[in-house]
Structure formats: structure tokens, C-alpha cells
Scaffold this motif. Structure first.
Motif, mmCIF file in Angstrom:
data_model
loop_
_atom_site.group_PDB
_atom_site.id
_atom_site.type_symbol
_atom_site.label_atom_id
_atom_site.label_comp_id
_atom_site.label_asym_id
_atom_site.label_seq_id
_atom_site.Cartn_x
_atom_site.Cartn_y
_atom_site.Cartn_z
ATOM 1 N N GLY A 38 -7.341 30.342 -57.423
ATOM 2 C CA GLY A 38 -7.553 30.742 -58.805
ATOM 3 C C GLY A 38 -6.807 32.037 -59.095
ATOM 4 O O GLY A 38 -6.702 32.915 -58.240
ATOM 5 N N MET A 39 -6.267 32.166 -60.297
ATOM 6 C CA MET A 39 -5.529 33.369 -60.654
ATOM 7 C C MET A 39 -6.503 34.497 -60.949
ATOM 8 O O MET A 39 -7.396 34.369 -61.790
ATOM 9 C CB MET A 39 -4.632 33.106 -61.867
ATOM 10 N N PHE A 78 2.597 47.680 -63.642
ATOM 11 C CA PHE A 78 1.249 47.487 -64.180
ATOM 12 C C PHE A 78 0.523 46.384 -63.414
ATOM 13 O O PHE A 78 1.146 45.479 -62.857
ATOM 14 C CB PHE A 78 1.300 47.063 -65.653
ATOM 15 N N MET A 79 -0.806 46.463 -63.437
ATOM 16 C CA MET A 79 -1.659 45.346 -63.029
ATOM 17 C C MET A 79 -2.681 45.133 -64.141
ATOM 18 O O MET A 79 -3.188 46.104 -64.726
ATOM 19 C CB MET A 79 -2.381 45.615 -61.709
ATOM 20 N N ALA A 80 -2.966 43.869 -64.444
ATOM 21 C CA ALA A 80 -3.926 43.560 -65.493
ATOM 22 C C ALA A 80 -4.847 42.424 -65.066
ATOM 23 O O ALA A 80 -4.464 41.561 -64.264
ATOM 24 C CB ALA A 80 -3.210 43.192 -66.793
ATOM 25 N N LEU A 81 -6.057 42.431 -65.606
ATOM 26 C CA LEU A 81 -7.016 41.363 -65.431
ATOM 27 C C LEU A 81 -7.212 40.657 -66.766
ATOM 28 O O LEU A 81 -6.834 41.173 -67.822
ATOM 29 C CB LEU A 81 -8.363 41.911 -64.935
ATOM 30 N N LEU A 119 -5.664 40.613 -72.045
ATOM 31 C CA LEU A 119 -5.434 41.264 -70.763
ATOM 32 C C LEU A 119 -5.935 42.698 -70.849
ATOM 33 O O LEU A 119 -5.895 43.331 -71.907
ATOM 34 C CB LEU A 119 -3.956 41.211 -70.359
ATOM 35 N N VAL A 120 -6.415 43.190 -69.721
ATOM 36 C CA VAL A 120 -6.896 44.576 -69.617
ATOM 37 C C VAL A 120 -6.135 45.253 -68.489
ATOM 38 O O VAL A 120 -6.127 44.758 -67.360
ATOM 39 C CB VAL A 120 -8.415 44.627 -69.327
ATOM 40 N N TYR A 121 -5.505 46.380 -68.772
ATOM 41 C CA TYR A 121 -4.747 47.101 -67.750
ATOM 42 C C TYR A 121 -5.701 47.823 -66.799
ATOM 43 O O TYR A 121 -6.547 48.608 -67.233
ATOM 44 C CB TYR A 121 -3.812 48.122 -68.402
ATOM 45 N N VAL A 122 -5.554 47.547 -65.503
ATOM 46 C CA VAL A 122 -6.425 48.185 -64.507
ATOM 47 C C VAL A 122 -5.637 49.090 -63.554
ATOM 48 O O VAL A 122 -6.234 49.818 -62.763
ATOM 49 C CB VAL A 122 -7.216 47.137 -63.700
ATOM 50 N N ALA A 123 -4.325 49.060 -63.600
ATOM 51 C CA ALA A 123 -3.512 49.946 -62.771
ATOM 52 C C ALA A 123 -2.171 50.182 -63.460
ATOM 53 O O ALA A 123 -1.630 49.283 -64.106
ATOM 54 C CB ALA A 123 -3.290 49.352 -61.379
ATOM 55 N N LYS A 124 -1.659 51.400 -63.305
ATOM 56 C CA LYS A 124 -0.343 51.747 -63.843
ATOM 57 C C LYS A 124 0.299 52.746 -62.894
ATOM 58 O O LYS A 124 -0.309 53.768 -62.558
ATOM 59 C CB LYS A 124 -0.464 52.361 -65.237
ATOM 60 N N ALA A 154 1.948 35.405 -68.128
ATOM 61 C CA ALA A 154 1.710 34.980 -66.744
ATOM 62 C C ALA A 154 0.336 34.329 -66.643
ATOM 63 O O ALA A 154 0.166 33.283 -66.006
ATOM 64 C CB ALA A 154 1.821 36.167 -65.797
ATOM 65 N N PHE A 155 -0.671 34.948 -67.293
ATOM 66 C CA PHE A 155 -2.006 34.337 -67.304
ATOM 67 C C PHE A 155 -1.965 32.974 -67.974
ATOM 68 O O PHE A 155 -2.536 31.996 -67.474
ATOM 69 C CB PHE A 155 -2.995 35.249 -68.038
ATOM 70 N N LEU A 156 -1.318 32.877 -69.124
ATOM 71 C CA LEU A 156 -1.258 31.604 -69.847
ATOM 72 C C LEU A 156 -0.543 30.528 -69.041
ATOM 73 O O LEU A 156 -0.899 29.352 -69.096
ATOM 74 C CB LEU A 156 -0.551 31.804 -71.194
#
Length: 249
Positions: free
Chosen positions: A209-210, A99-102, A108-113, A140-142
Motif C-alpha cells: 500500500g502507498m 519534500f515528503m508528503a502524506l 497531501l500534507v507536507y511532513v518533511a522538507k 504520485a498519490f493519484l
């Protein structure tokens, strides 16, 4: 066929990117091992065209004309499409779901799977949202977001129990985030879905920046059997994508 003067201009830009306080012509020529006379001609031409500026210390730094160029380049990068090939290679290597998320509005919002031939059913889907505190991607964001942003999030969030394994104590969560910061990745141990284990790593841009996070998720028992390999692959993939965004390791 390469053009020597163009190559030298690019090397000057790259050098000054890591020297925000500027460099003298002599420092530039010595660092790049270029003749001082030709370096001087190039630098003064770039200065006249506003691609370089001169600061109070009389040193040359990147100039204002590069700002719109950099902004246009940043906007032209579609992170999900830029990362697709890397995510596909990751899924092939670990044979689990990737997964990838923003980050959007403290979720978090999933933008790729990317599914693998061993993918299992999960509640995550493209465009779907999840809390930060109970997911690998979210943690990971936190872990890697600015401290003030993390403090504000933890001040206002309610850590609701989603599974028997969800962390609902903020001090425990903070301690876990400190561990993740040392490790360079975060995990989700059945905290959002029972039976599911996740490893997630951050993606940074040129300003450090992340920008996103990627993860590998699968059945806990299977994930733990190859955890070391998965962790290495996730971190390597995240670092590779970060470098495409201009991040310097």
C-alpha cells in the motif's frame, strides 16, 4: 555471536511471509536447505506457541501471535524520522528542495522538507496542504492509489486552474496518470506554481500500500537540465525508504 536456531526461526518467518497459503515442513526444509528433523522441531515449537498456524491443506502459515507484534512494529515506525537521512542524502545529491508528503482527506500534507543551498522560495511548508491534481506529490498519490479511490476522487473534485499550466480536464489528467504509472514517477510542470518543476515518487509498505510520496522541486530550467539524474535519485530514494517499511521490490 549468532544463534543458529534463532537464525533459522527468522528465516522461516521470512519465507512464510511470501507464502500466504502455507508450506509443509518438507517444503520449508528444502527451500531453506535445512535438515528436515530440526526444521520439524522448530516448526512444531512455533506452532504450539501460536507463532505458526496450520491451514486446511495441513500446511504451516504465519500464526495469530505475530499480529500484535507486527502492529506494534508498524506503529513504532515514524515515517518522517525514518526517512530523514535518506531525504538529506537526496537533497545533497541533486542540490534542490526535497519534500515528503502524506495523504489526508484527499489532500497531501507536507511532513518533511529538506532545503539545499540552491533552494528557492515556494508556497509549500511543513504541515501545509495542497491539492492532489496539480502537484507532483499529489499526482504520485493519484497514480498509485487503489483504482476505486482514484475514481471516487476524480468524481468529486473540481479541477480549478491555479496557474496557466494547471490541467483542468479530467480525461487529460487520467491520461497523464497512466503515463506516470508506466514511468514509476509523476511530475508537476508549473501546474501549482509558475516556474517550478517537480519530480515525485511513491513509497510503499510491506502490504504494497502507498504510504507517502517524496519529491524534488526546483526552477524548471535547472530541473530539466538534470532531469534524468533527479528521476533516478528520487526513485532510488523512494525504493530505499519503501524497503525500510518492509516493501519487497
Amino acid at each position: 555471536m549468532s544463534v543458529k536456531s534463532a537464525e533459522r526461526v527468522l528465516r522461516i518467518f521470512e519465507l512464510l511471509t511470501s507464502h500466504v497459503n502455507g508450506l509443509s515442513i518438507k517444503e520449508i526444509s528444502e527451500t531453506l536447505e535445512l535438515p528436515q528433523s530440526s526444521t520439524s522441531a522448530l516448526v512444531h515449537t512455533l506452532y504450539r506457541e501460536n507463532y505458526l498456524s496450520v491451514n486446511q491443506a495441513k500446511k504451516f502459515a504465519l500464526g495469530p501471535k505475530l499480529i500484535p507484534i507486527g502492529n506494534a512494529a508498524r506503529e513504532s515506525l515514524d515515517l518522517a524520522s525514518l526517512s530523514t537521512e535518506s531525504l538529506q542524502r537526496l537533497a545533497l545529491a541533486v542540490e534542490e528542495t526535497v519534500f515528503m508528503a502524506l495523504l489526508a482527506n484527499q489532500e497531501l500534507v507536507y511532513v518533511a522538507k529538506i532545503d539545499s543551498n540552491r533552494s528557492i522560495r515556494t508556497s509549500a511548508y511543513l504541515g501545509g496542504r495542497k491539492p492532489l491534481y496539480c502537484t507532483g506529490l499529489g499526482k504520485a498519490f493519484l497514480t498509485f492509489m487503489p483504482e476505486e479511490q482514484r475514481i471516487d476522487y476524480l468524481k468529486h473534485v473540481s479541477l480549478k486552474r491555479i496557474t496557466p499550466h494547471t490541467i483542468t480536464d479530467k480525461d487529460t489528467l487520467l491520461a497523464r496518470l497512466q503515463e506516470y504509472a508506466q514511468l514509476g514517477y509523476a511530475t508537476d510542470d508549473e501546474e501549482n506554481e509558475e516556474g517550478l518543476y517537480c519530480v515525485a515518487a511513491p513509497i510503499f509498505d510491506a502490504s504494497k500500500g502507498m504510504q507517502a510520496a517524496i519529491s524534488v522541486a526546483g526552477p524548471k530550467e535547472r530541473m530539466l537540465r538534470q532531469k534524468s539524474q533527479i528521476v533516478n535519485n528520487v526513485i532510488d530514494t523512494a525504493n530505499g525508504i519503501s524497503q525500510k517499511l518492509g516493501y519487497v521490490l
